[in-house]
Design an enzyme around this catalytic site. Structure first.
Site, short mmCIF file in Angstrom:
data_model
loop_
_atom_site.label_atom_id
_atom_site.label_comp_id
_atom_site.label_asym_id
_atom_site.label_seq_id
_atom_site.Cartn_x
_atom_site.Cartn_y
_atom_site.Cartn_z
N ASN A 151 0.82 -1.23 0.00
CA ASN A 151 0.00 0.00 0.00
C ASN A 151 0.85 1.27 0.00
OD1 ASN A 151 0.64 -0.85 2.62
ND2 ASN A 151 -1.09 0.20 3.53
N PRO A 176 7.04 -5.92 -1.16
CA PRO A 176 6.00 -6.68 -1.84
C PRO A 176 6.38 -6.96 -3.30
CG PRO A 176 5.37 -4.40 -1.59
CD PRO A 176 6.62 -4.56 -0.82
N GLY A 227 1.77 -5.42 7.84
CA GLY A 227 0.82 -6.17 7.00
C GLY A 227 -0.39 -6.55 7.83
N SER A 228 -1.01 -7.66 7.45
CA SER A 228 -2.27 -8.02 8.10
C SER A 228 -2.02 -8.74 9.44
CB SER A 228 -3.10 -8.91 7.17
OG SER A 228 -2.40 -10.10 6.90
N GLU A 249 3.52 -4.11 12.86
CA GLU A 249 2.63 -2.99 12.52
C GLU A 249 1.51 -3.60 11.69
OE1 GLU A 249 0.60 -0.64 11.12
OE2 GLU A 249 2.10 0.24 9.78
N LEU A 250 0.35 -3.83 12.33
CA LEU A 250 -0.68 -4.67 11.69
C LEU A 250 -1.93 -3.87 11.33
CD1 LEU A 250 -0.11 -7.73 14.05
CD2 LEU A 250 1.00 -7.21 11.86
N CYS A 283 -3.54 1.63 6.56
CA CYS A 283 -3.85 0.96 7.84
C CYS A 283 -4.51 1.92 8.82
CB CYS A 283 -2.61 0.28 8.42
SG CYS A 283 -1.22 1.39 8.63
N GLU A 379 -11.10 -5.44 8.73
CA GLU A 379 -10.54 -4.24 8.10
C GLU A 379 -10.93 -4.20 6.62
OE1 GLU A 379 -6.26 -4.17 8.01
OE2 GLU A 379 -6.22 -1.97 8.00
N GLU A 456 7.32 2.65 15.09
CA GLU A 456 8.21 3.09 14.02
C GLU A 456 8.17 4.61 14.04
OE1 GLU A 456 6.52 0.52 10.67
OE2 GLU A 456 8.61 -0.07 10.95
P1 NAD Z 1 -1.92 -10.76 3.08
O1 NAD Z 1 -2.29 -10.87 4.50
O2 NAD Z 1 -1.76 -12.02 2.29
O3 NAD Z 1 -0.56 -9.94 2.89
C1 NAD Z 1 -0.29 -8.74 3.58
C2 NAD Z 1 1.21 -8.46 3.35
O4 NAD Z 1 1.97 -9.48 3.99
C3 NAD Z 1 1.63 -8.51 1.89
O5 NAD Z 1 2.61 -7.53 1.67
C4 NAD Z 1 2.25 -9.88 1.70
O6 NAD Z 1 3.28 -9.90 0.73
C5 NAD Z 1 2.82 -10.15 3.06
N1 NAD Z 1 2.84 -11.56 3.41
C6 NAD Z 1 1.83 -12.45 3.25
N2 NAD Z 1 2.20 -13.66 3.71
C7 NAD Z 1 3.47 -13.53 4.16
C8 NAD Z 1 4.40 -14.41 4.76
N3 NAD Z 1 4.10 -15.70 5.01
N4 NAD Z 1 5.62 -13.94 5.08
C9 NAD Z 1 5.94 -12.65 4.86
N5 NAD Z 1 5.11 -11.76 4.31
C10 NAD Z 1 3.88 -12.19 3.96
O7 NAD Z 1 -3.02 -9.92 2.43
P2 NAD Z 1 -3.19 -8.98 1.18
O8 NAD Z 1 -4.23 -9.59 0.28
O9 NAD Z 1 -1.90 -8.58 0.56
O10 NAD Z 1 -3.85 -7.77 1.93
C11 NAD Z 1 -5.03 -8.05 2.66
C12 NAD Z 1 -5.05 -7.44 3.99
O11 NAD Z 1 -3.78 -7.16 4.55
C13 NAD Z 1 -5.71 -6.08 3.93
O12 NAD Z 1 -7.08 -6.23 3.97
C14 NAD Z 1 -5.18 -5.41 5.15
O13 NAD Z 1 -5.99 -5.77 6.24
C15 NAD Z 1 -3.84 -6.00 5.36
N6 NAD Z 1 -2.75 -5.09 4.98
C16 NAD Z 1 -2.32 -4.23 5.92
C17 NAD Z 1 -1.32 -3.34 5.62
C18 NAD Z 1 -0.82 -2.35 6.64
O14 NAD Z 1 -0.32 -1.30 6.26
N7 NAD Z 1 -0.89 -2.65 7.94
C19 NAD Z 1 -0.78 -3.32 4.34
C20 NAD Z 1 -1.23 -4.23 3.38
C21 NAD Z 1 -2.22 -5.13 3.73
#
Ligand code: NAD
Length: 474
Positions: A151, A176, A227-228, A249-250, A283, A379, A456
């Site tokens: 993002n 990513p 991430g998530s 940072e989730l 986020c 979310e 952070e």
């Molecule tokens: P996702 O949960 O599959 O991935 C989120 C991020 O984590 C991605 O960048 C992905 O490359 C990374 N990731 C996934 N599995 C991983 C692993 N095993 N090891 C290391 N990195 C891994 O979901 P998505 O479809 O990319 O996004 C969906 C949800 O993720 C969103 O709805 C949101 O809730 C959340 N998200 C949050 C942020 C944030 O800034 N906190 C950013 C992106 C996505």
């Protein structure tokens, strides 16, 4: 200018293609493949680990002025290249070009800030009898692995990398796979600024393979993930085996409490662009709007009118205010949340539909959304504003704290006592009062509850890459 970049891995001071599978890079504005990315094999990752391990002693011992000089130079290069890097970002991720350039400039600020903060990070001397000394000193935690999402692919990477490098850690970053061009450009800026061989590596790969391999290695001492929440929990479990330090940072689900004493037009003029910034894929995006009942109808009407004017399109077009979602899987995810809310009685005041080509979803306003709707609990991470009314401050506070998330929250009121009360009582890592500027270099940014832990930015951001040592001398 077309899409052009090296799309390579940066390992041990050299640029090269990965030895793993090939992944397509897709422009979300039209769904077309714009490049192919060769992913890292486990052999590539081993070389990155070996380089980070080898380079650490010299980097931690380097005069902090010299470390800072490299980071300042990288910041200068990011600023000089901000337009070109912004274009890469828009083509890979979709956000409007002005937002993309702003992201690059914000990343440069991170490098400048941490370059200076590292110089101030002293320890303390304890009170002891004459002739004895007890000191407490921070030291770099060591080789660090970072995992960042799509993002804000440059800014979120810069936040981690700038702090870790400034603290004296070596770094392996997995950005990513959706956005290798713009994150490669950040690595290029560090390379051109003279980062020594092995101090920073950039690897793309299959996320689960890369995270298992890096976190499982004894070389890595610290993990920082954005991430998530489900992926964060998974990585924490992997880190537990090696007792590794982590920053998480989730996800969030930011409540916005709007009181009847606010300046309604001014508040709406701020809220609507914030809601649709980066198509809501933020986020800390304002998401659940709780509006005091006396102004609820006027608020909803004003929000919907402004939303209908948000121009959506290709982020490279000058008049675009909102681009597509960053990847195809987000479109059905948002559609399902909107349909579920409608089925449970929510009223659609604007948008509500996916676009035809590319990964577009209309800026959407849903009113009278019941708490049972999925969107009020998971979310949404998309361009959807959810609204309901409240009667009392207590009720608004209860709703704000209802979810297991606690990242950001916002309050709009001209009542100073109320602002103080809510600033204290809301359960979140950041509270914005009549303000959205909560992500800045000199302030801690991070969540509580299931939004994670660790900060952070700010002195806290530097400290997250340090360990504490006490030395006692008699
Ligand atoms: P996702 O949960 O599959 O991935 C989120 C991020 O984590 C991605 O960048 C992905 O490359 C990374 N990731 C996934 N599995 C991983 C692993 N095993 N090891 C290391 N990195 C891994 O979901 P998505 O479809 O990319 O996004 C969906 C949800 O993720 C969103 O709805 C949101 O809730 C959340 N998200 C949050 C942020 C944030 O800034 N906190 C950013 C992106 C996505």
């Amino acid at each position: 200018m077309g899409y052009e970049t090296e799309l390579k891995l940066f390992i041990d001071g050299a640029w090269r293609a990965g030895e793993g599978d090939i992944a397509p890079v897709i422009n979300p504005a039209n769904g077309e493949t714009i490049a192919e990315l060769s992913l890292a094999s486990t052999g590539d990752l081993d070389q990155a680990l070996e380089a980070a391990h080898r380079a650490w002693p010299a980097w931690r011992e380097l005069d902090v002025e010299k470390r800072a000089g490299i980071l300042h130079k990288a910041a200068d290069l990011l600023r000089e290249r901000s337009e070109a890097i912004g274009r890469l970002l828009t083509q890979e991720q979709g956000k409007p070009l002005t937002e993309a350039i702003g992201e690059v400039l914000g990343s440069a600020q991170m490098f400048d800030y941490f370059a200076e903060e590292a110089k101030r990070g002293g320890g303390r001397v304890l009170v002891r009898p004459t002739g004895q000394r007890s000191i407490v000193i921070p030291q770099p935690v060591g080789p660090t692995a970072t995992f960042t999402p799509w993002n804000f692919p440059i800014y979120l990477l810069a936040k981690k990398v700038a702090a870790a490098l400034a603290a004296g850690c070596t770094v392996i970053s997995k950005p990513p796979e959706e956005t290798p061009g713009c994150t490669g450009a950040l690595a290029k800026a560090l390379d051109d600024a003279g980062i020594p061989k092995g101090v920073f590596q950039l690897v793309h790969g299959v996320p689960d393979t890369v995270s298992r391999h890096l976190i499982g290695s004894p070389v890595i001492r610290k993990i920082s993930f954005t991430g998530s929440t489900p992926v964060g929990k998974h990585l924490m479990k992997l880190a537990a085996d090696g007792m590794k330090r982590i920053t998480m940072e989730l996800g969030g689900h930011a409540p916005v409490l709007v009181f009847d004493d606010c300046d309604l037009d001014k508040t709406l003029d701020m809220l609507v662009p914030q809601k649709f910034r980066n198509a809501g894929q933020v986020c800390v995006s304002p998401t659940r709007f709780y509006v005091q009942e006396g102004i609820y109808d006027a608020f909803a009407r004003g929000f919907a009118e402004r939303t209908a004017k948000v121009k959506i399109g290709n982020g490279l077009d000058a008049d675009t205010r909102m681009g597509p979602l960053a990847n195809g899987r987000r479109v059905p995810a948002i559609t399902d949340l909107v349909e579920d809310a409608k089925a449970r009685g929510a009223r659609v005041l604007a948008g509500g539909e996916a676009g035809e080509a590319g990964f577009f979803f209309q800026p959407t306003v849903l009113a009278d959304v019941p708490n049972e709707a999925q969107a009020m609990n998971v979310e949404p991470f998309g361009p959807v504003a959810l609204m309901r009314s409240f009667a009392s401050e207590d009720e608004a506070l209860h709703e704000a704290n209802r979810l297991p998330f606690g990242l950001a929250a916002f309050v709009f009121t001209e009542n100073g006592r109320r602002a103080n009360r809510l600033g204290d009582a809301i359960e979140s890592g950041m509270v914005g009062i009549n303000n959205f500027a909560i992500s800045v270099a000199d302030a801690p940014f991070g969540g509580i509850k299931e939004s994670g832990f660790g900060s952070e930015g700010g002195v806290e951001g530097l400290a997250s890459y340090q360990v504490t040592k006490a030395i006692h001398q008699a």
